[in-house]
Write an enzyme that holds these catalytic residues in place. Structure first.
Site, mmCIF file in Angstrom:
data_model
loop_
_atom_site.group_PDB
_atom_site.id
_atom_site.type_symbol
_atom_site.label_atom_id
_atom_site.label_comp_id
_atom_site.label_asym_id
_atom_site.label_seq_id
_atom_site.Cartn_x
_atom_site.Cartn_y
_atom_site.Cartn_z
ATOM 1 N N HIS A 11 0.663 -1.187 -0.108
ATOM 2 C CA HIS A 11 -0.019 -0.066 -0.038
ATOM 3 C C HIS A 11 0.966 1.279 0.059
ATOM 4 C CE1 HIS A 11 0.858 0.141 4.333
ATOM 5 N NE2 HIS A 11 0.312 1.348 4.185
HETATM 6 C C1 UD1 Z 1 -1.901 5.803 5.757
HETATM 7 C C2 UD1 Z 1 -0.583 6.347 6.331
HETATM 8 C C3 UD1 Z 1 0.146 5.126 6.515
HETATM 9 C C4 UD1 Z 1 -0.171 4.027 7.088
HETATM 10 C C5 UD1 Z 1 -1.627 3.526 6.373
HETATM 11 C C6 UD1 Z 1 -2.193 2.332 7.032
HETATM 12 C C7 UD1 Z 1 -0.152 8.643 6.131
HETATM 13 C C8 UD1 Z 1 0.699 9.642 5.373
HETATM 14 N N1 UD1 Z 1 -0.075 7.583 5.618
HETATM 15 O O1 UD1 Z 1 -1.414 5.591 4.316
HETATM 16 O O2 UD1 Z 1 1.552 5.444 7.296
HETATM 17 O O3 UD1 Z 1 0.662 2.745 6.839
HETATM 18 O O4 UD1 Z 1 -2.460 4.727 6.303
HETATM 19 O O5 UD1 Z 1 -3.336 1.963 6.180
HETATM 20 O O6 UD1 Z 1 -0.987 9.056 7.025
HETATM 21 N N2 UD1 Z 1 -8.832 5.280 1.240
HETATM 22 C C9 UD1 Z 1 -10.087 4.616 1.039
HETATM 23 N N3 UD1 Z 1 -10.807 4.317 2.225
HETATM 24 C C10 UD1 Z 1 -10.176 4.684 3.555
HETATM 25 C C11 UD1 Z 1 -9.129 5.345 3.769
HETATM 26 C C12 UD1 Z 1 -8.343 5.324 2.389
HETATM 27 O O7 UD1 Z 1 -10.640 4.549 -0.033
HETATM 28 O O8 UD1 Z 1 -10.822 4.398 4.627
HETATM 29 C C13 UD1 Z 1 -8.205 5.696 -0.073
HETATM 30 C C14 UD1 Z 1 -7.928 7.040 -0.133
HETATM 31 O O9 UD1 Z 1 -8.969 7.745 -0.974
HETATM 32 C C15 UD1 Z 1 -6.674 7.257 -0.773
HETATM 33 C C16 UD1 Z 1 -5.939 5.994 -0.543
HETATM 34 O O10 UD1 Z 1 -7.009 5.142 0.179
HETATM 35 O O11 UD1 Z 1 -6.706 7.270 -1.990
HETATM 36 C C17 UD1 Z 1 -5.024 6.444 0.649
HETATM 37 O O12 UD1 Z 1 -5.319 6.875 1.791
HETATM 38 P P1 UD1 Z 1 -4.506 7.768 2.876
HETATM 39 O O13 UD1 Z 1 -5.292 8.197 3.980
HETATM 40 O O14 UD1 Z 1 -4.067 8.893 2.050
HETATM 41 O O15 UD1 Z 1 -3.152 7.076 3.133
HETATM 42 P P2 UD1 Z 1 -2.886 5.440 3.413
HETATM 43 O O16 UD1 Z 1 -2.153 5.138 2.037
HETATM 44 O O17 UD1 Z 1 -3.823 4.769 3.841
#
Ligand code: UD1
Length: 360
Positions: free
Chosen positions: A202
């Site tokens: 991820h």
């Molecule tokens: C975040 C943390 C990372 C951690 C990870 C665990 C930061 C900078 N990164 O990364 O350290 O290892 O969480 O999962 O804070 N999304 C959904 N549904 C959700 C959450 C996210 O669809 O419930 C999608 C978002 O739209 C986005 C992507 O997933 O496109 C990434 O989500 P984001 O919160 O930016 O960071 P993670 O990659 O989850």
């Protein structure tokens, strides 16, 4: 005394669980602010129910966005919540954008702050999490380190006088969960019987570039045994955007797993391949060889006896991932079932102790 914890992303819910139990066991009032960074039920709600954490006092529902947007929205909403809640101390966990926003909002209000999982460094400043770690440690009143390495890093940055070695809260919850699974079994239902590799991907450096993601997916699909792949939303989004496919070759894509099922999946796996910080540790402590799809890691102790190896290249991934586990590992590794007491130490040595609190 009133403690406010700020959380928002999946790994933080895991870290919150033992701290919440330890805080409440001491009769301390504990309020939980969920920033809403992770909003899917599979990444959020099932962690609260599965880990027996009371529902958040408030959910700021900031959702997704660029780093600036996400952190900015959190900051604004956190400020008014923290003023309203008037905590004695604000606790922030790990290295996500929620950690950064929680710490910054609190210190700007002159509230004492404690950072759980302080001192970890990958020394790679292109990782957003590394920036969050460094900034949060430097502005927190109390740095609660999980490892000796963390303490050394804090010392090297001149932060010794406000740092405490308390142990790793993730091992508290891992130990109790693994014990429960070994005693009572689990409801884990995988689409495979027998030998498998458990993989998760991820991190932006693996998902956000089409060439790199294609390389990783192709390498895993060519494994000689099934590769169970719980799909994080970031991976799901980028696979769709780049018009790639996960249902191919050895790959068995599944929904993200609740914590207890994830631990059961690690316990049953021949090997783990991951870019997650938490899963590296979980694999190693449960005695399952891990291959980390990155070129740096914050958990350097996991490499000591060869149970974890860094391998960023897609080439040769199968050979490294399916290597023999070091045979002497079991004898040197503390039992995964040993009771860890990091959360208790955080409360008694950190949050409640008059001496560090005077400095807060
Ligand atoms: C975040 C943390 C990372 C951690 C990870 C665990 C930061 C900078 N990164 O990364 O350290 O290892 O969480 O999962 O804070 N999304 C959904 N549904 C959700 C959450 C996210 O669809 O419930 C999608 C978002 O739209 C986005 C992507 O997933 O496109 C990434 O989500 P984001 O919160 O930016 O960071 P993670 O990659 O989850």
């Amino acid at each position: 005394m009133r403690v406010v914890s700020v959380v928002g992303a999946r790994p933080q819910f895991v870290k919150l669980s033992p701290v919440d139990s330890a805080v409440r066991a001491r009769g301390i009032e504990h309020l939980i602010i969920h920033t809403g960074q992770h909003h899917d039920a599979a990444l959020s709600d099932i962690f609260f129910t599965g880990l027996h954490i009371p529902p958040p006092t408030v959910n700021l529902e900031v959702g997704s966005g660029s780093h600036g947007q996400q952190t900015g929205r959190m900051l604004e909403a956190l400020e008014s919540e923290l003023i309203r809640m008037a905590p004695d101390v604000v606790v922030n966990y790990g290295d996500t954008n929620s950690t950064l926003a929680g710490s910054l909002a609190a210190v700007k209000l002159n509230l004492p702050t404690a950072h759980v999982e302080a001192g970890l460094r990958s020394f790679d400043r292109t990782m957003p999490e590394e920036i969050n770690r460094v900034v949060v440690d430097h502005i927190s009143s109390l740095c609660l380190a999980p490892t000796e390495t963390g303490m050394r890093n804090l010392r090297d940055e001149g932060l010794s006088d406000r740092s405490l070695l308390v142990g790793d809260v993730m091992l508290d919850v891992l130990s109790s969960t693994a014990q429960m699974i070994l005693e009572h079994g689990s409801d884990l239902d995988l689409p495979v019987a027998g030998d498998y590799v458990l993989a998760t991907v991820h991190r932006p450096q693996n998902t956000d570039d089409r060439e790199r993601l294609l390389e990783v997916i192709t390498a895993l699909a060519l494994f000689p045994i099934p590769v169970v792949l719980p799909v994080h939303p970031r991976l799901r989004d980028h696979v769709a955007r780049f018009d790639l496919r996960l249902d191919q070759g050895a790959l068995l894509p599944i929904e993200p797993l609740p914590y207890r099922d994830l631990v059961a999946a690690v316990l049953g796996a021949r090997a783990v391949v991951t870019d997650s910080g938490g899963l590296q540790k979980e694999a190693v402590h449960l005695g399952v060889p891990c291959t980390t799809l990155r070129d740096t890691s914050e958990w350097t102790e996991t490499f000591d006896d060869g149970m974890n190896e860094l391998h960023f290249a897609a080439q040769g991934l199968e050979r490294v991932a399916l290597r023999q586990a070091p045979t002497e590992a079991g004898s040197v590794r503390p039992s995964p079932l040993a009771a860890d007491r990091a959360a208790e130490a955080i409360v008694t040595l950190g949050l409640e102790s008059p001496s560090p609190r005077r400095d807060l």
